[in-house]
Every structure is written in C-alpha cells, then in structure tokens.
Scaffold this motif. Structure first.
Motif, short mmCIF file in Angstrom:
data_model
loop_
_atom_site.label_atom_id
_atom_site.label_comp_id
_atom_site.label_asym_id
_atom_site.label_seq_id
_atom_site.Cartn_x
_atom_site.Cartn_y
_atom_site.Cartn_z
N ILE A 134 16.20 -25.29 27.22
CA ILE A 134 17.14 -25.15 28.33
C ILE A 134 18.53 -25.62 27.91
O ILE A 134 19.54 -24.96 28.18
CB ILE A 134 16.64 -25.95 29.55
CG1 ILE A 134 15.35 -25.34 30.09
CG2 ILE A 134 17.70 -25.98 30.63
CD1 ILE A 134 14.72 -26.14 31.20
N SER A 135 18.61 -26.74 27.21
CA SER A 135 19.90 -27.25 26.76
C SER A 135 20.57 -26.29 25.78
O SER A 135 21.78 -26.03 25.87
CB SER A 135 19.72 -28.63 26.10
OG SER A 135 19.19 -29.56 27.02
N LEU A 136 19.79 -25.75 24.85
CA LEU A 136 20.35 -24.81 23.88
C LEU A 136 20.79 -23.52 24.56
O LEU A 136 21.80 -22.92 24.17
CB LEU A 136 19.31 -24.51 22.79
CG LEU A 136 19.07 -25.63 21.77
CD1 LEU A 136 17.94 -25.24 20.83
CD2 LEU A 136 20.34 -25.92 20.99
N SER A 137 20.06 -23.08 25.56
CA SER A 137 20.45 -21.86 26.28
C SER A 137 21.77 -22.06 27.00
O SER A 137 22.65 -21.19 26.97
CB SER A 137 19.36 -21.48 27.29
OG SER A 137 18.13 -21.20 26.64
N ALA A 138 21.94 -23.22 27.64
CA ALA A 138 23.20 -23.50 28.32
C ALA A 138 24.35 -23.63 27.33
O ALA A 138 25.48 -23.21 27.61
CB ALA A 138 23.07 -24.79 29.14
N TYR A 139 24.07 -24.20 26.16
CA TYR A 139 25.11 -24.36 25.15
C TYR A 139 25.53 -23.01 24.56
O TYR A 139 26.72 -22.78 24.27
CB TYR A 139 24.60 -25.28 24.04
CG TYR A 139 25.60 -25.50 22.93
CD1 TYR A 139 26.66 -26.39 23.08
CD2 TYR A 139 25.47 -24.83 21.72
CE1 TYR A 139 27.58 -26.60 22.07
CE2 TYR A 139 26.39 -25.02 20.69
CZ TYR A 139 27.43 -25.91 20.87
OH TYR A 139 28.34 -26.10 19.87
N ALA A 140 24.57 -22.08 24.37
CA ALA A 140 24.86 -20.79 23.75
C ALA A 140 25.37 -19.75 24.74
O ALA A 140 25.87 -18.71 24.32
CB ALA A 140 23.59 -20.25 23.08
N LEU A 141 25.25 -20.01 26.03
CA LEU A 141 25.63 -19.02 27.03
C LEU A 141 27.08 -18.55 26.93
O LEU A 141 27.33 -17.34 26.99
CB LEU A 141 25.34 -19.57 28.43
CG LEU A 141 25.57 -18.61 29.60
CD1 LEU A 141 24.65 -17.40 29.50
CD2 LEU A 141 25.34 -19.34 30.93
N PRO A 142 28.07 -19.42 26.73
CA PRO A 142 29.46 -18.95 26.67
C PRO A 142 29.70 -17.92 25.56
O PRO A 142 30.42 -16.94 25.75
CB PRO A 142 30.27 -20.23 26.45
CG PRO A 142 29.42 -21.30 27.00
CD PRO A 142 28.02 -20.90 26.72
N GLY A 143 29.13 -18.15 24.37
CA GLY A 143 29.32 -17.20 23.27
C GLY A 143 28.73 -15.85 23.57
O GLY A 143 29.33 -14.80 23.26
N VAL A 144 27.56 -15.82 24.20
CA VAL A 144 26.93 -14.55 24.55
C VAL A 144 27.75 -13.81 25.60
O VAL A 144 27.97 -12.59 25.51
CB VAL A 144 25.50 -14.80 25.06
CG1 VAL A 144 24.88 -13.50 25.59
CG2 VAL A 144 24.63 -15.37 23.95
N ILE A 145 28.25 -14.53 26.59
CA ILE A 145 29.00 -13.89 27.67
C ILE A 145 30.33 -13.34 27.15
O ILE A 145 30.74 -12.23 27.51
CB ILE A 145 29.24 -14.90 28.82
CG1 ILE A 145 27.90 -15.38 29.37
CG2 ILE A 145 30.06 -14.25 29.92
CD1 ILE A 145 26.93 -14.28 29.73
N THR A 146 31.02 -14.09 26.31
CA THR A 146 32.28 -13.59 25.74
C THR A 146 32.03 -12.34 24.91
O THR A 146 32.79 -11.36 25.00
CB THR A 146 32.94 -14.67 24.87
OG1 THR A 146 33.16 -15.85 25.65
CG2 THR A 146 34.28 -14.18 24.33
N ALA A 147 30.96 -12.34 24.11
CA ALA A 147 30.64 -11.16 23.30
C ALA A 147 30.30 -9.96 24.17
O ALA A 147 30.71 -8.83 23.88
CB ALA A 147 29.48 -11.49 22.36
#
Length: 335
Positions: free
Chosen positions: A75-88
């Motif tokens: 869950i923590s890693l998903s929240a941390y990686a979310l901004p990069g995925v959304i920008t892409a």
C-alpha cells in the motif's frame, strides 16, 4: 501632369501605399486568421516516447509492489508510485490525442476526437493495470485515476495551439526522465549538502537536494519547450512557406507547462487517489507524516518547475528578438 512612363507621378502610383501589406505579409496574416487548429510536428515521436514511458512506469510500479509481501508495504509503495503513473498517463493521453487529431481542421471535430482518443488511452491503461496488477482496491484506484488522467490529457490536446501542447508534453517528459536519472545523484548530493548523523541535518540536506532537482528540471523543461516551438516554426516555414508567429505568452505557457501538469497531477491524485493516500497515511503515525511531507514536496516541486521553466523560456526567447529598428526619419533635418 500626365502619368508618362518614367515620370515621378507614375513612380508614385506604382509604389505601394504606406501601411499596405506585401504579398508575403498578407499570406501570413491570412494563415494566422483562418482559425484552423495548428499542426504539431513530431507527434509520432512524442506519442511513442510517452507510451514507452507510461509502460515503464507501470512495469516498475508493478515490480516494486509484487517484490514485497502483500499488505502495508504494498500500500505504501502504491501511494508513493501513484504520482509518476498519473503524470505519465496524463502526458500519454495528450500526445496520442495530438497524433490522432493532427490532420483534422475543424476545431470542434478535433476537440471531440481528442477527448475520444484520451478515453481510449485511459481504457487501455486501466485494463492493462487490472490484468497485470493484483486484483484489489488499490489496483482499482490506480487504474481509475490513470484513466481519468489520460482523458484529461486528451481533452488538453484538443486546443487550437497544438504546437504549445506539443512543447508542454515534451517539456514534461524531459523533466520526468531527468528526475529518474537524478535519483542516482541524490546520495552524493545529500552528503555534499551536509547530511550528518542528526535528523535535522538529514532533513536540511534533503531539502536542498529537492530544490536542486526542481531547479534543474525546470531549466531543462524550459529549454525543451523553447527548442520545440522554434523547431516547429522553422519546419512550418519550410513546408508551407509561412508560419503563424507565436508571441511571448505562448512561450510563457509552454515553459510553465511542465510545472502546470505536475500541479494538475497533484489535483487528480488528491481527488481520484484520495482513498489510497488516506489508506497509506492510516498505516501508522510515521506513514501519515511521510504522506503529508511527500504531498507538500510534490506541490513545491511543481511550483519550482513552473516558475523556473517559464522564466527560462522567456529569457531564451527574449534573447532571440531583434532590437527595434530606429526611425530613419528621426533626427533628419527638414528641407
């Protein structure tokens, strides 16, 4: 006096009146006033690079999540990686929509096609996430938020100023790729900025590292936006003989575009990904502090990239302007 050939009256008649545009100027003005959306060169390359970047972000996020045990770490890693995925996803929706609508002339048709293309990109992204990630609420949040970002990016590509949108997407890709490459220099820079054994020194060093990263990312984004607009103008001149000139506000928006998209990403995350962020923050008190700090850092980074990118583009654009010609008649003695 008769207008005989060679007479002064005939010469005055043949000369164009003051303020009358020449043929080239008239063609340029006519091209600029047709109201047709612009053509964005290099749309194929932008779309391919952004698709590859989105695939890389989705794959790295999946590998990071699956490499850990299911539960709080995922869950923590998903929240941390979310901004990069959304920008892409946001950039990919815009670039693919630019490619799909580049040849369309009618503004309304172009906007509708751009939104439809963004919707298609969003659906493909969401399906890819659901098929490759674990089937849970976290996956659904990432998929839904990424799909929404792609639709917004597609709608953005329906604007008339296609060259400016192309410059913004290139600037954002440049900044994001730089951030990934810059990660290798964070530890040496942290030591350079005085990170020691105390927590306060580590925090101060991390702040300066973040500011350096934002400064350099904004600088590269501004240069990329300016170079794209300059190249697109020259290519249009070679292809059509004329190109509608872009004034300084277009360069300002293009330079600030990467920062604007980063701030837009934060808005999308805090609306569509609110559930995931709250879940990650609720894991522990330390996670709550971390998520708050990360959110603040992302906003600060977007603001820095916005202003530095805009200022860089305006400075470079201003240096290319020719000085205003002096009035030849000014100061001449009258007969």
């Amino acid at each position: 006096m008769s207008n005989q050939p060679g007479s002064s009256a005939a010469a005055e008649t043949d000369e164009p009146e003051a303020g009358e545009p020449s043929a080239g100027e008239a063609t340029t003005d006519e091209a600029a006033s047709t109201g047709r959306p612009e053509f964005a060169p290099g749309a194929v390359a932008l779309a391919l690079v952004s698709i590859g970047w989105l695939a890389a972000m989705l794959w790295s996020t999946r590998e990071a999540i699956h490499s850990t045990a299911a539960g709080v770490t995922a869950i923590s890693l998903s929240a941390y990686a979310l901004p990069g995925v959304i920008t892409a996803a946001l950039v990919t929706g815009a670039t693919v929509a630019l490619l799909a609508t580049n040849r369309l002339g009618r503004a309304t048709l172009r906007f509708l096609a751009a939104v439809g293309t963004g919707l298609l990109v969003g659906l493909v992204t969401a399906v890819a996430i659901n098929l490759t990630y674990a089937d849970n609420a976290t996956t659904n949040t990432i998929a839904g938020t990424a799909a929404a970002a792609a639709i917004i990016g597609g709608a953005m590509a329906g604007a008339r100023q296609a060259r400016v949108i192309g410059a913004i997407t290139l600037a954002t890709l440049t900044a994001q790729i730089f951030v990934v490459l810059f990660s290798r220099a964070r530890d040496p820079l942290s030591d350079l900025f005085g990170a020691g054994e105390t927590q306060q020194s580590v925090l101060d060093a991390a702040k300066w590292v973040s500011r350096t990263e934002s400064l350099l990312a904004g600088l590269l984004a501004g240069l990329a936006a300016y170079l794209y607009l300059t190249w697109s103008r020259r290519r249009a001149e070679r292809r059509d003989g004329v190109a509608s000139p872009l004034r300084w506000p277009a360069y300002l928006v293009a330079g600030a575009g990467a920062g604007l998209l980063l701030l837009l990403t934060e808005v999308i995350i805090r609306i569509g990904g609110r559930g995931l962020l709250d879940l990650a923050a609720a894991l522990s008190e330390a996670d709550e502090v971390a998520q708050t700090a990360l959110g603040t850092s992302r906003v600060d980074n977007g603001i820095w990239v916005l202003f530095v990118g805009a200022l860089t583009t305006l400075i470079v654009f201003g240096r290319t302007l020719d000085p205003r010609p002096e009035d030849d008649d000014e100061g001449e003695p009258t007969a």
